[in-house]
Scaffold this active site. Structure first.
Site, PDB file in Angstrom:
ATOM      1  N   HIS A   7       0.837  -1.193   0.000  1.00  0.00           N
ATOM      2  CA  HIS A   7       0.000   0.000   0.000  1.00  0.00           C
ATOM      3  C   HIS A   7       0.875   1.247   0.000  1.00  0.00           C
ATOM      4  O   HIS A   7       1.880   1.303   0.719  1.00  0.00           O
ATOM      5  CB  HIS A   7      -0.915   0.003   1.231  1.00  0.00           C
ATOM      6  CG  HIS A   7      -1.802   1.208   1.334  1.00  0.00           C
ATOM      7  ND1 HIS A   7      -1.635   2.181   2.288  1.00  0.00           N
ATOM      8  CD2 HIS A   7      -2.880   1.598   0.597  1.00  0.00           C
ATOM      9  CE1 HIS A   7      -2.552   3.111   2.148  1.00  0.00           C
ATOM     10  NE2 HIS A   7      -3.335   2.784   1.128  1.00  0.00           N
ATOM     11  N   SER A   8       0.526   2.208  -0.842  1.00  0.00           N
ATOM     12  CA  SER A   8       1.160   3.518  -0.854  1.00  0.00           C
ATOM     13  C   SER A   8       2.667   3.395  -1.086  1.00  0.00           C
ATOM     14  O   SER A   8       3.108   2.753  -2.036  1.00  0.00           O
ATOM     15  CB  SER A   8       0.831   4.243   0.457  1.00  0.00           C
ATOM     16  OG  SER A   8       1.259   5.589   0.413  1.00  0.00           O
TER      17      SER A   8
END
Length: 757
Positions: A434-435
């Site tokens: 994520h991210s």
């Protein structure tokens, strides 16, 4: 280890060693030291339970017929309400399959363990009570060192272990400050089948055995049986508890009443109206759980491990990735039960990877230089956005990548040590990131190191010819070149010797099957490193299949951090919409590899005058290089890409703030005219280069997958919440399972032909 290694095992009806001390009922997935320490006394607890648990005699629990003892060879997950075993049965101690253990993970609701886990915990608990049957009286005991412990019991698919001495459950693969309480259930509330609190349940069980042991009972779980309680008939036996009391109308008619003032008033009123005490305010209790525990009631062996990597902000909210992974796991379990119930021999497990809290980085240097004004906002930025600056810093980047690599390898090694059959049966590993975690995971998998490439680029820049030099300078330069040539020869010889040595092991100890990126800025990082579109539809341009077979870029359309990856492979895919992820409640959704492409036309803002301004998007498209060449020459490409971006931004700012609406005259007009001519020539060269790219080439597999927007969803509000909304999305959970279960099946043959999407 337990001292019961020489004791005779429990023997089931068919002769299988189902309950032996060396069986898998109480032996953990890995050897654990015996628990001999503690922080609270359990002597009183033992004294309370020992009268209820008969001693083990030759491996058989007295009072339980041998033919009814649960074993690993039969599948018995039957309901107590339909069982003939309890009709006219003699009252005796509860069997291990009748007791059910519970855990309270959310601190609100007790949840039952699976039958297999409950049997193992119950067996370990009985062994613990038997081992400590001869301990001194608690009042005379000053320490708990005299207690003999048993090994922890693996539960919930091996993710947790239960300490039967402390009655706590704790995770195996990650750290968690709050332990999860567990409880042994014997008496249960009618309807909900939630357990009565353990202290009260033990008192009820003692009273029940003291007054009804040896008596025959009817089917206490028959729903057709009507309570025979009459107002004129007194209870056979009563038991006073702290805030309630229990009445036995018969051996199988037990009711719990609250002693609160409002409850007493309600009972008085209803009884005067002609209702019985039991029907007015009593809660019927059942002895033994509604469903018998079975050794076959357990999840299948894990065939696919998914490591969940977090992005920024973990320092701000420690343990957030554990909660996020738990929410994603819960969503996946719901989708498995709904859409993949036929996959009984496969199991996907998600493990959180927390890499931020173990890093020292700059210590408290940044905190010491942070001003005190608006301190809350500054601390928020230091704990979240500062991670991006740390990773782009050559000083701390290696520490971050090394920390994540070590944590991934530690989790994989620990999982394989507890599940040795995983590698033997060809288990697969995927990464959900994520991210910023997407960028870090990508760099670890590809081995990208900006420091090494910058040093190589610096060496190339030093080799450039210098003009307007004197004779002595030219002579010194020639000697310098000869020295560098000699140095290069020595370096080549050294590299040859190093090449003859065995290759160093890869950074990761496992091969990644899938890389799922959620809300990923990876495309921006690759663009700034000089990666440009090519002429082939294979993902090897970005991530070779030898490193990772499948790459998926999942994003919400309003996520401000997410960017597309497909235009970095084929430029014309910027005009092709990403694949829409199906809603989880869609009936008969079309397979993703059969969905047709949707062409989109970019909408230009008429109020914007930036279309004619040079920008990084008008830079010439570099010819696609092989992955190895792209990586080795990445330093040069990064400098060129940064220079073009700087030029574009500089031109944009200059045009906006330095150029007036009036027509320039004199020297300025001539300068601007020459600049416009050069820019037009630059644009023509860019157009001629980009026309080489064929728009008839399709991607082998689609990479960009977009979540659907809600019907009543506000885009402005979604821009704030969408970046953190992937964890609870059932659409994302179903999407992950769709490709994981598909790859485990025979449908992998579709990889041979390019995806027409």
């Amino acid at each position: 280890m337990s001292s019961f290694a020489n004791r005779a095992p429990f023997v089931s009806a068919d002769g299988d060693r189902a309950w032996g001390p060396n069986s898998n009922l109480y032996v953990c997935c890995r050897d654990a030291p015996a628990m001999v320490g503690g922080v609270r006394s359990v002597q009183a607890d033992l004294e309370r339970h020992l009268p209820l648990l008969p001693p083990l005699q030759d491996g058989v629990v007295p009072g339980l017929p041998e033919a009814d003892y649960p074993d690993a060879g039969c599948s018995r997950k039957r309901s107590r309400s339909s069982s003939e075993r309890h009709r006219f049965e003699v009252v005796a101690e509860l069997g291990p399959e009748e007791v059910r253990w519970f855990y309270k993970e959310d601190k609100r609701t007790w949840k039952p363990f699976a039958g297999h886990d409950s049997l193992r915990v119950e067996n370990a608990y009985r062994r613990f009570c038997e081992l400590n049957a001869g301990t001194p009286d608690p009042a005379e005991t000053r320490t708990e060192d005299a207690l003999v412990g048993v090994d922890a019991v693996c539960v919930r698919g091996g993710l947790y272990e239960v300490d039967v001495r402390e009655k706590e459950c704790y995770p195996v693969y990650w750290n968690q400050q709050d332990r999860i309480p567990v409880m042994r259930g014997q008496w249960f509330i009618d309807g909900t089948w939630l357990p009565v609190e353990e202290d009260e349940s033990d008192l009820i069980e003692q009273a029940h055995l003291a007054h009804f042991r040896g008596q025959q009972m009817q089917d206490a779980f028959d729903t057709d049986v009507v309570a025979k309680t009459l107002d004129s008939k007194d209870a056979v036996h009563s038991l006073k508890l702290s805030r309630s009391h229990v009445d036995w109308q018969s051996v199988d008619e037990v009711y719990l009443y609250s002693d609160a003032t409002t409850s007493k008033i309600a009972r008085t009123v209803t009884q005067k109206l002609g209702f019985s005490k039991a029907s007015s305010s009593g809660t019927r209790l059942h002895r033994g759980y509604v469903e018998e525990a079975s050794l076959d009631d357990k999840p299948p062996q894990t065939t696919h491990v998914v490591f969940v990597v977090h992005g920024i902000g973990q320092k701000m909210d420690q343990g957030r990735i554990i909660k996020n992974t738990g929410m994603l796991r819960d969503a996946v379990r719901k989708m498995e039960e709904k859409h993949f119930s036929e996959h009984t021999d496969e199991h996907v497990e998600f493990l959180p990877v927390e890499w931020r809290s173990k890093l020292a980085l700059d210590g408290d240097t940044v905190d010491s230089i942070t001003p005190d004004k608006v301190r809350g906002l500054r601390d928020l930025l230091n704990s979240s956005a500062m991670d991006i600056m740390y990773y782009t810093s050559p000083l701390y980047r290696d520490e971050i990548t090394k920390g994540l690599t070590q944590e991934l390898n530690r989790l994989y090694t620990l999982f394989c040590s507890r599940n040795p059959e995983f590698e033997q049966k060809g288990g697969k590993v995927s990464i959900v990131s994520h991210s910023l975690g997407c960028v870090i995971a990508y760099d670890i998998m590809t081995g990208w190191d900006p420091v090494r490439f910058c040093m190589q680029e610096q060496r190339e820049l030093e080799d450039m010819d210098l003009h307007w030099m004197s004779y002595e300078e030219r002579h010194l330069l020639e000697q310098l070149q000869v020295t560098r040539q000699r140095l290069q020869e020595l370096e080549d010889q050294l590299q040859g010797l190093e090449a003859s040595k065995p290759l160093s092991p890869p950074a990761l100890k496992f091969k990644v099957e899938n890389l799922f990126c959620m809300g990923s800025p990876l495309a921006v990082f690759l663009a700034l490193r000089g990666i440009r579109p090519g002429n082939s539809g294979f993902q090897d341009h970005i991530l070779p299949k030898s490193i990772c077979k499948h790459l998926f870029n999942i994003f919400h359309p309003t996520d401000p951090v997410a960017y597309r990856l497909e235009p970095l492979i084929l430029k014309h895919y910027s005009n092709i919409a990403p694949v829409q992820i199906h809603w989880c409640n869609t009936t008969n959704p079309m397979p993703y590899d059969e969905m047709r492409s949707t062409f989109i036309s970019p909408v230009k803002d008429p109020a914007s005058d930036t279309e004619s301004i040079p920008s990084p998007s008008t830079s010439p498209v570099l010819s696609r290089r092989h992955y190895g060449e792209s990586i080795t020459n990445l330093g040069k490409a990064s400098i060129l890409g940064a220079a073009s971006i700087g030029k574009g931004i500089g031109g944009m700012l200059f045009s906006r703030f330095s150029r007036s609406n009036s027509q320039p005259s004199g020297v300025e007009a001539g300068v601007l005219e020459s600049e416009e001519k050069s820019q037009s020539a630059y644009s023509l060269s860019s157009m001629s280069t980009s026309t080489i790219i064929s728009t008839t080439v399709d991607l082998e597999h689609r990479i960009d997958f977009e979540l659907r927007e809600g019907l009543v969803e506000s885009r402005y509000w979604s821009a704030v919440t969408s970046h953190t909304g992937y964890w609870t999305s059932h659409d994302v959970a179903l999407f992950l399972l769709t490709f994981m279960y598909k790859q485990n099946g025979p449908s992998e043959q579709t990889e041979a032909s390019p995806n027409p999407v």
